[in-house]
Design a protein around this motif. Structure first.
Motif, PDB file in Angstrom:
ATOM      1  N   PRO A  24       0.835  -1.200   0.000  1.00 27.89           N
ATOM      2  CA  PRO A  24       0.000   0.000   0.000  1.00 27.89           C
ATOM      3  C   PRO A  24       0.874   1.257   0.000  1.00 27.89           C
ATOM      4  N   TYR A  25       0.243   2.410  -0.307  1.00 32.79           N
ATOM      5  CA  TYR A  25       1.034   3.640  -0.394  1.00 32.79           C
ATOM      6  C   TYR A  25       1.576   4.093   0.959  1.00 32.79           C
ATOM      7  N   SER A  26       1.001   3.589   2.043  1.00 32.62           N
ATOM      8  CA  SER A  26       1.513   3.948   3.369  1.00 32.62           C
ATOM      9  C   SER A  26       2.770   3.158   3.730  1.00 32.62           C
ATOM     10  N   ALA A  27       3.078   2.115   2.950  1.00 32.20           N
ATOM     11  CA  ALA A  27       4.226   1.270   3.287  1.00 32.20           C
ATOM     12  C   ALA A  27       5.537   2.011   3.037  1.00 32.20           C
ATOM     13  N   THR A  28       6.551   1.664   3.829  1.00 38.77           N
ATOM     14  CA  THR A  28       7.880   2.220   3.611  1.00 38.77           C
ATOM     15  C   THR A  28       8.787   1.111   3.079  1.00 38.77           C
ATOM     16  N   TRP A  29       9.962   1.510   2.651  1.00 44.43           N
ATOM     17  CA  TRP A  29      10.898   0.580   2.027  1.00 44.43           C
ATOM     18  C   TRP A  29      12.109   0.431   2.953  1.00 44.43           C
ATOM     19  N   THR A  30      12.330  -0.782   3.458  1.00 40.37           N
ATOM     20  CA  THR A  30      13.443  -0.979   4.384  1.00 40.37           C
ATOM     21  C   THR A  30      14.771  -0.758   3.667  1.00 40.37           C
ATOM     22  N   ALA A  31      15.546   0.167   4.167  1.00 41.60           N
ATOM     23  CA  ALA A  31      16.812   0.528   3.534  1.00 41.60           C
ATOM     24  C   ALA A  31      17.846  -0.575   3.721  1.00 41.60           C
ATOM     25  N   THR A  32      18.661  -0.782   2.697  1.00 40.88           N
ATOM     26  CA  THR A  32      19.799  -1.685   2.791  1.00 40.88           C
ATOM     27  C   THR A  32      21.040  -0.833   3.038  1.00 40.88           C
ATOM     28  N   GLY A  33      21.595  -0.972   4.230  1.00 43.40           N
ATOM     29  CA  GLY A  33      22.782  -0.174   4.519  1.00 43.40           C
ATOM     30  C   GLY A  33      23.161  -0.206   5.974  1.00 43.40           C
ATOM     31  N   CYS A  34      24.348   0.274   6.242  1.00 43.18           N
ATOM     32  CA  CYS A  34      24.817   0.380   7.619  1.00 43.18           C
ATOM     33  C   CYS A  34      25.634   1.663   7.774  1.00 43.18           C
ATOM     34  N   GLY A  35      25.376   2.358   8.859  1.00 41.96           N
ATOM     35  CA  GLY A  35      26.154   3.546   9.189  1.00 41.96           C
ATOM     36  C   GLY A  35      26.812   3.365  10.540  1.00 41.96           C
ATOM     37  N   PHE A  42      -0.192   4.064  20.352  1.00 44.55           N
ATOM     38  CA  PHE A  42      -1.477   4.665  20.001  1.00 44.55           C
ATOM     39  C   PHE A  42      -2.451   3.605  19.492  1.00 44.55           C
ATOM     40  N   GLY A  43      -2.071   2.337  19.615  1.00 48.98           N
ATOM     41  CA  GLY A  43      -3.003   1.269  19.275  1.00 48.98           C
ATOM     42  C   GLY A  43      -3.059   0.907  17.806  1.00 48.98           C
ATOM     43  N   LEU A  44      -2.113   1.420  17.024  1.00 52.19           N
ATOM     44  CA  LEU A  44      -2.118   1.122  15.597  1.00 52.19           C
ATOM     45  C   LEU A  44      -1.750  -0.336  15.323  1.00 52.19           C
ATOM     46  N   LYS A  45      -2.458  -0.973  14.390  1.00 53.34           N
ATOM     47  CA  LYS A  45      -2.234  -2.400  14.148  1.00 53.34           C
ATOM     48  C   LYS A  45      -1.886  -2.727  12.708  1.00 53.34           C
ATOM     49  N   ASP A  46      -1.496  -1.740  11.909  1.00 54.94           N
ATOM     50  CA  ASP A  46      -1.243  -1.961  10.487  1.00 54.94           C
ATOM     51  C   ASP A  46       0.258  -2.088  10.231  1.00 54.94           C
ATOM     52  N   SER A  47       0.708  -3.311   9.913  1.00 56.40           N
ATOM     53  CA  SER A  47       2.148  -3.523   9.710  1.00 56.40           C
ATOM     54  C   SER A  47       2.624  -2.875   8.415  1.00 56.40           C
ATOM     55  N   MET A  48       1.705  -2.387   7.602  1.00 60.64           N
ATOM     56  CA  MET A  48       2.071  -1.707   6.356  1.00 60.64           C
ATOM     57  C   MET A  48       2.020  -0.184   6.524  1.00 60.64           C
ATOM     58  N   ASN A  49       1.936   0.269   7.757  1.00 58.63           N
ATOM     59  CA  ASN A  49       1.916   1.720   7.988  1.00 58.63           C
ATOM     60  C   ASN A  49       2.738   2.038   9.239  1.00 58.63           C
ATOM     61  N   MET A  50       4.032   1.806   9.127  1.00 56.31           N
ATOM     62  CA  MET A  50       4.929   2.003  10.261  1.00 56.31           C
ATOM     63  C   MET A  50       5.083   3.486  10.615  1.00 56.31           C
ATOM     64  N   GLY A  51       4.934   4.339   9.623  1.00 54.77           N
ATOM     65  CA  GLY A  51       5.076   5.773   9.872  1.00 54.77           C
ATOM     66  C   GLY A  51       4.066   6.254  10.906  1.00 54.77           C
ATOM     67  N   ALA A  52       2.836   5.801  10.759  1.00 51.03           N
ATOM     68  CA  ALA A  52       1.794   6.201  11.706  1.00 51.03           C
ATOM     69  C   ALA A  52       2.049   5.606  13.088  1.00 51.03           C
ATOM     70  N   ALA A  53       2.642   4.414  13.130  1.00 50.50           N
ATOM     71  CA  ALA A  53       2.924   3.777  14.422  1.00 50.50           C
ATOM     72  C   ALA A  53       4.028   4.517  15.175  1.00 50.50           C
ATOM     73  N   MET A  54       4.975   5.097  14.428  1.00 50.20           N
ATOM     74  CA  MET A  54       6.128   5.727  15.078  1.00 50.20           C
ATOM     75  C   MET A  54       5.923   7.208  15.376  1.00 50.20           C
ATOM     76  N   ALA A  55       5.036   7.859  14.637  1.00 51.92           N
ATOM     77  CA  ALA A  55       4.893   9.311  14.771  1.00 51.92           C
ATOM     78  C   ALA A  55       4.600   9.751  16.212  1.00 51.92           C
ATOM     79  N   PRO A  56       3.712   9.052  16.942  1.00 53.58           N
ATOM     80  CA  PRO A  56       3.461   9.489  18.327  1.00 53.58           C
ATOM     81  C   PRO A  56       4.711   9.398  19.208  1.00 53.58           C
ATOM     82  N   ALA A  57       5.554   8.406  18.968  1.00 56.59           N
ATOM     83  CA  ALA A  57       6.794   8.288  19.746  1.00 56.59           C
ATOM     84  C   ALA A  57       7.755   9.423  19.395  1.00 56.59           C
ATOM     85  N   ALA A  58       7.867   9.732  18.109  1.00 51.80           N
ATOM     86  CA  ALA A  58       8.719  10.846  17.686  1.00 51.80           C
ATOM     87  C   ALA A  58       8.211  12.143  18.296  1.00 51.80           C
TER      88      ALA A  58
END
Lengths: 352, 352
Positions: A157-168, A201-217
């Motif tokens: 879905p359009y809310s999904a993010t793309w897990t980056a390949t990399g290390c810093g 915040f009770g979010l349960k959509d594994s395809m919308n991690m942005g919404a799950a993290m925003a309250p913590a940020a």
């Protein structure tokens, strides 16, 4: 010095003296591609499986950071690292041969913030002269573990993010640890941290991690403002880890309700890393490698030159697990804030 | 103060002022059963699933420790915790409602040592007055994740250990943090730490974790002796986490080759926790809860009374993952050492 409920102001701010970044093919083709130390054409990195490829990223990034600082593994007192995989296998197998004492960390995609916070406290407290903090992620290991096998080709879905390949990886040193030994640069100093709590915040959509993290940020940024008694104007940039476009909107809304307007200062590593329209990454990049490589390749260089004087770096993590997810639990978030500042040239002697 | 390659000696040793332990049915029936604060008849703890049961253990243990010290969550600056599950879900969901800033840690079964080390550095460095360090494991969540579903009823070889169900939590305070607030006791002081590196002897048997961890335990104990310039006679006990009978033998052999005879001092939480013959636990107990509850219920009380003056507590972790295991990789180990000492009554004022 303890500040407020969850923050620390360092009396002797530790310095970041080197940063190493390595990224995958897609990241190399994105807007930051030219800034990484190394990009790989083959995301398998010539290894037998994806997990070994991610271990390779950790080893390379740590090695690059040490090389830039002119240090060998014997010069590094502690490693603070993690990844997204169960039991941190990318970290364990990737860092083993350095034989450096290791603190394994898990903060989902906030791990780079957690690692830098603990490394800064360790150096700031006088318990080490030099540490390395690092975090990695890999698109293929993460999708396989958290969602679907790549071969399944599921629609995102359009809310999904793309897990980056990399290390810093960054070398964090006591200001005067140089002692003629390090060849590191004055990339930035860590003047403070704000440690996050778990926010759900009770979010349960594994395809919308942005919404799950925003309250913590939101909570960590808000807490930083309360603990230090400043607001967004104290910073040139406030940079979250991987909220993406969906999470960014929620973050700005939550902060606006508290009277803070971050539209000028806010930036998100996940949005910077890819060209979402051209690269089909939807809401943006994610994974603990996303903020780690953006820090090393873009944020620290701008702090070094003084283009930015003060940055609040806030890697954001979604505590997603297939086990808890399949049991119907929500996806809580956590975010760890690190205050990074430009090191003035004239004030300090260096490598004298 | 930095000592040697991997150790720290605290100039102002943090104090452990309270310990809370909660254990499952089998642990309650073992030799230490009467020593735990609470034991539960129902290993599901009245919850819907095993993971929620383990979260309940974390919440209860942390709550018990705070209650004993007369503290509320607002008095605790940071939590340092972890468990064995992918993405630390027992910790995330168990500690969420305390709203305390959290550092999530993964060190396999060495996590209690890692948590205490970082909490002690944080308090010792002046970055917090009070922290809680804790770790949990649960037989059912661990077996389900790492080996077979319980209903499968697979046979366990004699080298196998039994993952302990339980959680132990300690309050770690700045010596003078009391300020009239804490009602905690003088259980022990943390005078130093020795941080482990990853040690891999190439073992590939997931049913023999003791052998996988013994080389790491050896290395940390050996490193402690080198860094401080003492040997086993400095301690009343040197207590590993969960080597079990198989791992103990290997550890003693490895140390003997280096000229150290630990037969008098060595003890293993995994061997203490169960009556192996009667309780069918084979080589002993394991899991990060094993060393955590043994510390809280048996080790700290003996340090408090002065029956033991000095203990080297060395939780041991096997970095087992089903993913790396199924890809044919070995099981490396890591062990973190914490030096615990009796607090002399006459030397200090307390609660004045």
């Amino acid at each position: 010095m303890q500040k407020g409920k969850a923050s620390i102001q360092f009396e002797c701010p530790p310095w970041i003296t080197a940063a190493g970044s390595i990224a995958g093919k897609k990241e190399g083709e994105g807007p930051l591609g030219a800034l990484f130390d190394r990009t790989k054409e083959d995301d398998r990195m010539g290894k037998d499986n994806w997990e070994e490829a991610e271990s390779y990223l950790q080893k390379e990034a740590a090695g690059l950071a040490m090389k830039k600082a002119g240090l060998s593994p014997q010069d590094i007192r502690y490693l603070f690292g993690g990844d997204l995989l169960g039991q941190l296998i990318a970290t364990s197998f990737g860092l083993m041969e350095f034989e450096i004492p290791l603190f394994g960390l898990y903060g989902a995609c906030s791990t780079m913030g957690e690692a830098m916070s603990l490394a800064a406290m360790t150096v700031g407290g006088g318990f080490a002269d030099r540490c390395i903090a690092l975090a990695s992620s890999h698109f293929a290991t993460a999708e396989k573990q958290f969602r679907f096998p790549l071969g399944y080709g599921n629609q995102r879905p359009y809310s999904a993010t793309w897990t980056a390949t990399g290390c810093g990886a960054v070398v964090i040193e006591k200001e005067k640890a140089a002692g003629g030994k390090t060849k590191g640069e004055k990339m930035a100093k860590i003047t403070g941290i704000t440690t996050g709590k778990i926010v759900d915040f009770g979010l349960k959509d594994s395809m919308n991690m942005g919404a799950a993290m925003a309250p913590a940020a939101f909570h960590t940024i808000w807490q930083n403002f309360q603990d230090f008694g400043w607001d967004q104007d104290h910073f040139d940039r406030i940079i979250t880890g991987d909220l993406g476009t969906v999470g960014q909107k929620i973050l700005l809304d939550l902060l606006r309700k508290e009277g803070y307007d971050l539209r000028q200062q806010h930036m998100d590593c996940g949005i910077e890393l890819y060209d979402g329209m051209k690269q089909d990454t939807h809401a943006g990049g994610s994974g603990c490698g996303c903020s780690a490589i953006t820090l090393c390749a873009m944020i620290l260089p701008k702090l070094k030159t003084g283009e930015w004087k003060r940055v609040l770096f806030v890697p954001t993590g979604a505590l997603l697990s297939t086990v808890s997810f399949n049991e119907g639990r929500s996806v809580p978030g956590i975010a760890h804030g690190v205050i990074l500042e430009h090191i003035e040239e004239e004030k300090r002697e260096w490598n004298t």
